[in-house]
Enzyme design. Structure first.
Site, mmCIF file in Angstrom:
data_model
loop_
_atom_site.group_PDB
_atom_site.id
_atom_site.type_symbol
_atom_site.label_atom_id
_atom_site.label_comp_id
_atom_site.label_asym_id
_atom_site.label_seq_id
_atom_site.Cartn_x
_atom_site.Cartn_y
_atom_site.Cartn_z
ATOM 1 N N LYS A 110 24.820 -10.293 -34.119
ATOM 2 C CA LYS A 110 25.081 -9.549 -35.363
ATOM 3 C C LYS A 110 24.302 -8.246 -35.327
ATOM 4 C CE LYS A 110 23.554 -10.989 -39.591
ATOM 5 N NZ LYS A 110 22.612 -9.916 -39.969
ATOM 6 N N GLU A 176 26.352 -7.687 -47.652
ATOM 7 C CA GLU A 176 25.123 -8.084 -48.353
ATOM 8 C C GLU A 176 24.935 -7.265 -49.625
ATOM 9 O OE1 GLU A 176 21.693 -8.742 -45.904
ATOM 10 O OE2 GLU A 176 20.374 -9.014 -47.631
#
Ligand code: KIV
Length: 264
Positions: A110, A176
């Site tokens: 990631k 996020e």
């Protein structure tokens, strides 16, 4: 792209994707029975090592914990965070990503977006190293916490960034702390699955830091639902143990070895 990734991508618009973090084998082994993705997150910097930010975690730390996690993961997709500074430029990113894949046998890495590193994702994917993107509040690049996508203009900017991550070849993307509208817009306009954290119900899946949802990290932002209070459970057990030792209730004769096996 391996089958685990293909199956995950196929879940978009069909069933919600579940994901949690792990930094060690025992937790990974429990998660593996239930979640689609296990992430070795650089949140270990705060949660395990007690640092204020994520910058002090290095490649060696991440690899070491991922090797432990891999031992507990059989069926889930194992994703490993590339730590801050490990993908500063294309050559470094490629070298470090290859090292992560080789040493940890993970399925994907990631990478947090800084709105400029799309080319890095592209090169890694071209080299058959699957990448999960990460936009919105990206702790490696943003100091001040804020919900992103609170105006129409910001929503559009976030969508553009997400589309560039998708175009670069990421197979999935973490959102996020996006506003519900921004999360919905991105999720509806991408073909790859979105995994939300603090980003509403409109994502294709959800992720939380395991230590937060188990009530053991001491950090509980509003978006965290505590599913257990392990701090209290552990405290009770430790208290009982110390009392037993002090009052000579442990170890009694039941706990003598008597030829039974020790942990290898
Ligand atoms: O490091 C981490 O745990 C993460 C999740 C919060 C998405 O990046």
């Amino acid at each position: 792209m391996n089958n685990k990734i293909k199956n995950l991508v196929l879940k978009k618009n069909k069933s919600k994707i579940t994901s949690l973090t792990a930094y060690s084998k025992p937790i990974a082994k429990i998660l593996d029975k239930h979640v689609d993705i296990v992430l070795v997150g650089d949140s270990m910097a705060n949660v395990l090592y007690g640092y204020k930010g994520t910058h002090k975690i290095n490649l060696r730390n991440i690899i070491q914990h991922s090797i432990s996690v891999k031992k507990g993961v059989k069926k889930s997709l194992l994703v490993v965070d590339m730590p801050f500074g490990s993908y500063k430029n294309i050559n470094l990113a490629l070298k470090n990503a290859k090292k992560i894949f080789k040493e940890t046998k993970c399925d994907a890495v990631k990478i947090e977006s800084n709105k400029k590193n799309f080319k890095i994702i592209k090169i890694l994917v071209k080299n058959k190293l699957p990448v999960m993107g990460h936009i919105g509040f990206t702790p490696q690049f943003k100091k001040k916490f804020k919900i992103e996508g609170s105006s129409k203009k910001e929503e559009k900017k976030i969508l553009k960034e997400a589309q560039l991550v998708e175009k670069a070849g990421a197979f999935s993307i973490v959102l996020e702390c996006l506003s519900p509208n921004a999360a919905k817009l991105v999720t509806n306009n991408l073909t790859i699955p979105t995994i939300g954290i603090g980003s509403s119900i409109y994502c294709d899946g959800q992720i939380l830091v395991t230590d937060d949802m188990l009530g053991i990290s001491g950090f509980y932002p509003k978006f965290v639902k505590k599913y257990a209070d392990l701090q209290t459970v552990i405290e009770k057990a430790v208290k009982k143990y110390t009392r037993d030792v002090k009052f000579k209730k442990f170890p009694t004769s039941n706990y003598f070895l008597n030829g039974t096996k020790h942990r290898k």
